[in-house]
Design an enzyme around this catalytic site. Structure first.
Site, PDB file in Angstrom:
ATOM      1  N   LEU B  53       0.867  -1.176   0.000  1.00  0.00           N
ATOM      2  CA  LEU B  53       0.000   0.000   0.000  1.00  0.00           C
ATOM      3  C   LEU B  53       0.903   1.224   0.000  1.00  0.00           C
ATOM      4  O   LEU B  53       1.852   1.279   0.780  1.00  0.00           O
ATOM      5  CB  LEU B  53      -0.854   0.048   1.270  1.00  0.00           C
ATOM      6  CG  LEU B  53      -2.102  -0.831   1.325  1.00  0.00           C
ATOM      7  CD1 LEU B  53      -2.677  -0.835   2.721  1.00  0.00           C
ATOM      8  CD2 LEU B  53      -3.133  -0.328   0.348  1.00  0.00           C
ATOM      9  N   ASP B  54       0.616   2.203  -0.813  1.00  0.00           N
ATOM     10  CA  ASP B  54       1.522   3.352  -0.818  1.00  0.00           C
ATOM     11  C   ASP B  54       1.257   4.225   0.396  1.00  0.00           C
ATOM     12  O   ASP B  54       0.361   3.972   1.189  1.00  0.00           O
ATOM     13  CB  ASP B  54       1.424   4.137  -2.131  1.00  0.00           C
ATOM     14  CG  ASP B  54       0.046   4.743  -2.345  1.00  0.00           C
ATOM     15  OD1 ASP B  54      -0.205   5.210  -3.470  1.00  0.00           O
ATOM     16  OD2 ASP B  54      -0.768   4.751  -1.416  1.00  0.00           O
ATOM     17  N   ALA B  55       2.047   5.299   0.543  1.00  0.00           N
ATOM     18  CA  ALA B  55       2.090   6.009   1.819  1.00  0.00           C
ATOM     19  C   ALA B  55       0.742   6.601   2.190  1.00  0.00           C
ATOM     20  O   ALA B  55       0.329   6.576   3.350  1.00  0.00           O
ATOM     21  CB  ALA B  55       3.152   7.103   1.758  1.00  0.00           C
TER      22      ALA B  55
END
Lengths: 431, 287
Positions: B53-55
């Site tokens: 999952l990106d930031a």
């Protein structure tokens, strides 16, 4: 070191003598399996009328005088050891008769970085000769197999584990609680420790540290952090402690400062003076308050001053706090001086712009700068969701910032948010 | 107790990744928390991450510990769908499709209604359905394949671009709207781009304010561990709870019924029991 063919026999003999002397002193500490050779040393050895023994005896007499004269000058001890170390390879190439002996000798050598400085006893030369002769007698194959030879100590190694068994200093340090695995990462410090004598140097240092006020059980942690203190002069250290006392730091204060910032005593008096002066000028606090600040956070004195200057500028220019407000916050939470600039600005941005809390209220609760941003965010968003986010003291149901950040989750949910912890968790999973 | 517990810690569990935290930091934090239990005896612990999952995104993130890392690959190969809730905001367009990106365009959105939005979503779902069938390399002319398509079991079992198996609108109050998306082989950036394209289709603009994964395969929000629960006991419980589910799901996804999709050549007709059953037997022996 290239040696001519003629020189080798003479060096070989003199080297043998020194090696046996080493062996004699070190046999005390080495737990080697008893060999008849060693036992023969203490008992009266039998003199064999071997031809080679006579030759040997003659030769050893001649070189023993050489050795006696050279032992008086300690400077040659270095050279002797290096001669021993450089000759090891040539010795190992000797004939089968001396094969066992050379391996035996090499076990007993401490080469390279280790210097055996405890050799003080002078073995009677006569006994040495008998020992020599005894060793040079050929032994049978069964006896040869029974010799258990430990591997030789490496001349250079990047772990202290190889040398711990043979060094009293290292053993005593481990007993104190020093973590050698951290020290071996610094090769200079490790070398220094190996060379120091526990009785002479280290003991003085430990007594001094106890004098300053560090307890026994804290010595290990202190020395692990600050192993460079052994290279400091004891007089200088005493002067620095005296200087701190002169500035009205009590003994307990100094002990606490040295414990929290182990490198404090490595700083010269001028440097300490400069640092204290800097803080007094920059923060414009009274002398007593500066003292309290430094005692609470002594790493202000040992760390770099640049982050402190940066942070002061950030507080004044970027965040817009007045000087007396900064002073108040710093005296409450000294850590703010060394906090991360990015984290400071992010936290302030959220607290001031999103939560709409004005400066004068933030000043009253500087601990918001000490908490993690996600904690503040989560709790604020939960309160907003519940409709309880009220941070104005004038209005009812006011929630103060310190209650928002400093209390644990369960009490926060119960008293401030008036919801259950499960609700809070469910809310967190919707973020 | 600690070190024994750590050495026996193997399996998969889900954490809830909060927004603003990089997945790598999360993985390192979990590793640190587990290692704190028994000190320097363990130098490091193998903790692996499933679908990243990106930031800025949040939601269910599957982690594997010890031997569980192997199961992560199996989960990846099972090509299960994931559920997201995507929150959008009408009237703005930015360069990276996020709310805090550089503003590119501002538009009005008064003309947008719920029906228009639903219609657009239906079109999207239909087009992705076609893509699903195409990428799964299945000849739809056969009876078995048709039945599976009816039941909705068709999935591409190899690499493919993002495919949406289901999308619907949960909440619409202009300018905000909330979508629920079921997809596979996605990245969060593509989901934000989807919101942007929906805005374009609606003849306005939209940015994405929140991407939240609610389900990854068979791990749902209920079993995900929050930040306060990232310690040894909670993780052990979570692994224990998840293990039977994991085993069942992985076995189901690798069962013979879906083996036809493993075959790369398009138009393969599954007529006889022979090849597929041998494949199934091989797989059974491999397990």
């Amino acid at each position: 070191m290239a040696l001519s063919a003629q020189q080798i026999p003479r060096w070989f003999n003199s080297v043998k003598l020194r090696s046996l002397i080493n062996a004699a002193q070190l046999t005390k500490r080495f737990t080697r399996p008893a060999r008849t050779l060693l036992h023969g040393f203490s008992a009266q050895p039998q003199i064999s009328s071997d031809n080679c023994f006579l030759q040997w005896g003659f030769k050893t007499y001649r070189t023993s005088s050489l050795w006696n004269s050279s032992q008086s000058t300690s400077s040659s001890s270095q050279e002797n050891n290096s001669a021993q170390s450089s000759l090891l390879p040539s010795m190992n190439e000797q004939s089968q008769k001396t094969q066992n002996i050379s391996s035996f000798d090499s076990e007993l050598f401490l080469e390279g970085n280790i210097l055996c400085q405890e050799r003080k006893r002078i073995i009677p030369v006569l006994l040495m000769n008998f020992y020599h002769a005894f060793i040079l007698l050929p032994i049978s194959e069964e006896e040869a197999i029974q010799i258990i030879a430990d591997p030789p100590l490496p001349p250079a190694s990047f772990t202290l584990r190889d040398y711990v068994d043979h060094s009293e200093t290292l053993q005593k340090l481990v007993l104190l609680g020093v973590d050698l695995s951290k020290i071996e990462k610094h090769p200079e410090a490790a070398n220094l420790l190996l060379r120091l004598d526990f009785e002479k140097d280290i003991k003085q240092m430990l007594l001094f540290l106890k004098d300053v006020g560090i307890e026994d059980n804290q010595l290990g942690a202190f020395l692990t952090k600050n192993h460079a203190i052994f290279s400091e002069d004891l007089e200088n250290l005493k002067t620095r402690v005296a200087y701190l006392h002169s500035k009205n730091f009590s003994k307990a204060d100094v002990a606490q400062m040295v414990r929290k910032a182990p490198f404090l005593l490595n700083f010269s008096v001028e440097r300490l003076d400069n640092r204290l002066g800097f803080f007094q000028k920059e923060l414009e606090l009274s002398v007593k308050k500066t003292r309290d600040l430094v005692v609470r956070l002594p790493r202000l004195l040992t760390g770099s001053l640049e982050p402190v200057k940066e942070n002061m500028k950030v507080y004044r220019l970027e965040l817009g706090f007045k000087h007396n407000e900064i002073q108040h916050m710093i005296t409450r939470i000294p850590k703010m001086l060394t906090a991360n600039k990015m984290k400071l600005t992010e936290t302030f941005d959220f607290v001031h712009n999103v939560m709409s809390i004005p400066h004068h209220i933030i000043v009253k609760f500087p601990q918001v700068f000490n908490t993690r941003l996600f904690k503040v965010k989560e709790r604020h968003l939960f309160l907003t969701y519940l409709g309880r986010a009220q941070y104005d003291p004038a209005k009812p149901n006011y929630i103060s910032l310190d209650k928002l950040v400093s209390i644990p989750d369960e009490i926060f949910c119960e008293e401030i948010a008036k919801a259950s912890v499960q609700d809070f968790e469910k809310f967190l999973k919707t973020l | 107790m600690g070190s024994a517990g750590l050495s026996r810690l193997h399996g998969l569990f889900a954490v809830y990744k909060p927004p603003g935290l990089k997945w790598k930091h999360l993985r390192d934090t979990v590793e640190l928390q587990l290692l704190k239990v028994c000190g320097p005896a363990f130098a490091h612990l193998k903790v692996g991450v499933g679908h990243r999952l990106d930031a800025q995104a949040s939601g269910v993130l599957v982690l594997g510990v010890g031997h569980g890392c192997r199961l992560l690959t199996d989960m990846y190969n099972a090509h299960l769908t994931k559920d997201y809730t995507v929150r959008g905001l009408l009237g703005k367009a930015t360069d990276d499709f996020r709310e805090d990106g550089r503003l590119v365009e501002k538009t009005t959105y008064d003309h947008v209604t719920r029906e228009k939005l639903d219609r657009i979503l239906a079109v999207i779902q239909g087009s992705h359905q076609k893509a699903l069938v195409m990428y799964s390399n299945l000849d739809l002319k056969t009876q078995e394949a048709y039945e599976m398509a009816v039941r909705g079991l068709i999935r591409p079992m190899n690499k493919s671009p993002m495919l949406i198996t289901g999308i619907r609108c949960l909440y619409f109050a202009p300018p905000e709207f909330l979508l629920e998306v079921q997809c596979m082989h996605e990245t969060q950036k593509e989901l934000r781009k989807l919101v942007h394209e929906i805005g374009l289709e609606l003849k306005t603009t939209a940015v994405c304010t929140q991407v939240r994964r609610t389900r990854d395969g068979f791990f749902t929000l209920d079993s995900a561990l929050l930040r306060t629960q990232w310690d040894l006991t909670n993780i052990q419980d979570a692994i224990r709870a998840a293990t039977p589910q994991v085993a069942a799901e992985l076995e189901k996804s690798l069962s013979p019924g879906l083996d036809t999709k493993q075959l790369p050549s398009p138009g393969w007709s599954w007529d006889s029991q022979g090849p597929s059953s041998t494949l199934g037997l091989e797989r059974g022996a491999g397990q």
